[in-house]
Enzyme design. Structure first.
Site, short mmCIF file in Angstrom:
data_model
loop_
_atom_site.label_atom_id
_atom_site.label_comp_id
_atom_site.label_asym_id
_atom_site.label_seq_id
_atom_site.Cartn_x
_atom_site.Cartn_y
_atom_site.Cartn_z
N ASN A 1 3.81 2.21 2.73
CA ASN A 1 5.19 2.20 2.22
C ASN A 1 5.90 3.51 2.55
OD1 ASN A 1 4.72 -0.32 1.11
ND2 ASN A 1 4.39 0.46 -0.96
N GLU B 1 0.55 4.37 1.04
CA GLU B 1 0.69 5.19 2.24
C GLU B 1 1.52 4.49 3.30
OE1 GLU B 1 -2.97 6.14 -0.05
OE2 GLU B 1 -2.17 4.30 0.83
N ASN C 1 -0.73 9.03 -8.02
CA ASN C 1 -0.94 7.59 -7.90
C ASN C 1 -2.25 7.10 -8.53
OD1 ASN C 1 1.17 6.10 -6.86
ND2 ASN C 1 0.68 6.51 -4.74
N TYR C 2 -2.44 7.36 -9.80
CA TYR C 2 -3.64 6.88 -10.49
C TYR C 2 -3.57 5.37 -10.67
CZ TYR C 2 -6.89 5.77 -14.23
OH TYR C 2 -7.89 5.20 -14.97
N GLY D 1 6.89 -0.31 -5.91
CA GLY D 1 7.20 0.41 -4.68
C GLY D 1 8.28 1.46 -4.83
N GLY E 1 8.25 4.22 -6.58
CA GLY E 1 7.69 5.57 -6.47
C GLY E 1 7.40 5.96 -5.04
N ASP E 2 6.89 5.02 -4.24
CA ASP E 2 6.63 5.29 -2.83
C ASP E 2 7.93 5.53 -2.08
OD1 ASP E 2 3.96 4.73 -3.43
OD2 ASP E 2 4.17 2.62 -2.86
N GLY F 1 0.83 -1.19 0.00
CA GLY F 1 0.00 0.00 0.00
C GLY F 1 0.87 1.24 0.00
#
Length: 301
Positions: free
Chosen positions: A28, A26, A154-155, A240, A242-243, A24
């Protein structure tokens, strides 16, 4: 969410084993910030099941202050497999889940007002009307208190259509101080392939960071332009990244670092994340980043 990840590469039906963990955007980011020395709080709904237990335990073990609201609905799941060496497929099982039942009253007002940064993503508004209301109310409460609002676009096309998402995400970006997004996500918000950083900045954010994977990143921060190349690493699992990038930027922003340093850390954290399997398991600590940037050998002795 819970994460079921197939081992190996190929069709899901031929997978010989699976790894179970959590995922997820958030969570991450919260774990990434915590490992880099920042203080992070995660707010969400989880089910009365083993998956919910795992999420709460893992977040707390990572030093993340966790406001986990127990719901009677099941905890959401995602199932991931690598169809080819270059293509990862993710399926979501979130309709009616505990996370989709998040509502405005679930996010403590005092917590929002005392935060340094509120970070939200464009995923939560896609889950349900109540989750969307919770997102926007939290943003407005933070803005009214002078709290910096950070948004990662985050589309997720498997959660809602581009037609439904575009106006909501545009509205969310217009309320942000800091916005992250890829070129395609920026084009979705803007409705055209224009100069994405300038277009997003025109909506209101003072800090716009465009994440472009192996092509690095660009930033428009307080009117100053930045461009950084990606680090050359061996990619094991791209999910992950990008997070991780966002976590690196926000951790350095919390620490008072200058924009160029924030972006350099973000690039390094994103690069480190793709060298390890999993969404959050391999997120680096500060010492790991130093080792990554200074390594001359593949064995640390």
């Amino acid at each position: 969410m819970g994460l079921v990840a197939a081992e190996g590469v190929g069709l899901l039906e031929h997978a010989h084993g699976f790894r179970f963990g959590i995922g997820g955007a958030e969570s991450n980011v919260a774990i990434g910030v915590s490992r880099l020395g920042g203080r992070a709080t995660w707010v969400g709904r989880i089910g009365p099941d083993a998956t919910g237990d795992l999420i709460e335990r893992r977040l707390r073990a990572e030093g993340v202050h966790t406001v986990a609201i127990r719901d009677q609905a099941y905890t959401g799941l995602m199932v991931r497999h690598r169809r080819t060496g270059a293509l990862t497929t993710v399926d979501y099982h979130r309709a009616g889940s505990a996370g989709s039942r998040l509502g405005p009253a679930d996010v403590p007002v005092d917590l929002l007002r005392s935060a340094a940064i509120l970070h939200v993503t464009g995923i939560t508004p896609a889950l349900s009307d109540t989750a969307r209301a919770a997102t926007f109310q939290s943003v407005e409460t933070a803005r009214a208190a002078g709290v910096t609002v950070s948004v990662d676009i985050n589309y997720r096309g498997k959660l809602w259509s581009r037609y439904d998402a575009a106006p909501v995400l545009r509205d969310l970006v217009s309320r942000a101080d800091v916005v992250f997004g890829g070129p395609d996500e920026a084009a979705l918000v803007l409705g055209a392939d224009e100069a994405v950083a300038d277009g997003l900045a025109a909506l209101g954010p003072g800090e716009v960071i465009v994440k472009d994977g192996p092509r690095g990143c660009t930033g428009l921060i307080a009117g100053e332009r930045f461009a950084l190349e990606a680090l050359d690493v061996t990619v094991v699992d791209p999910v992950g990244a990008g997070d991780a990038f966002v976590a690196g930027y926000l951790a350095d922003r919390l620490a008072g670092a200058a924009p160029a340093q924030r972006l350099a850390t973000a690039v390094a954290v994103g690069a480190f994340a793709v060298t390890v399997p999993g969404d959050c398991e391999g997120l680096p600590f500060r010492a790991d980043l130093a080792a990554l940037l200074s390594a001359t050998d593949d064995v640390a002795r």
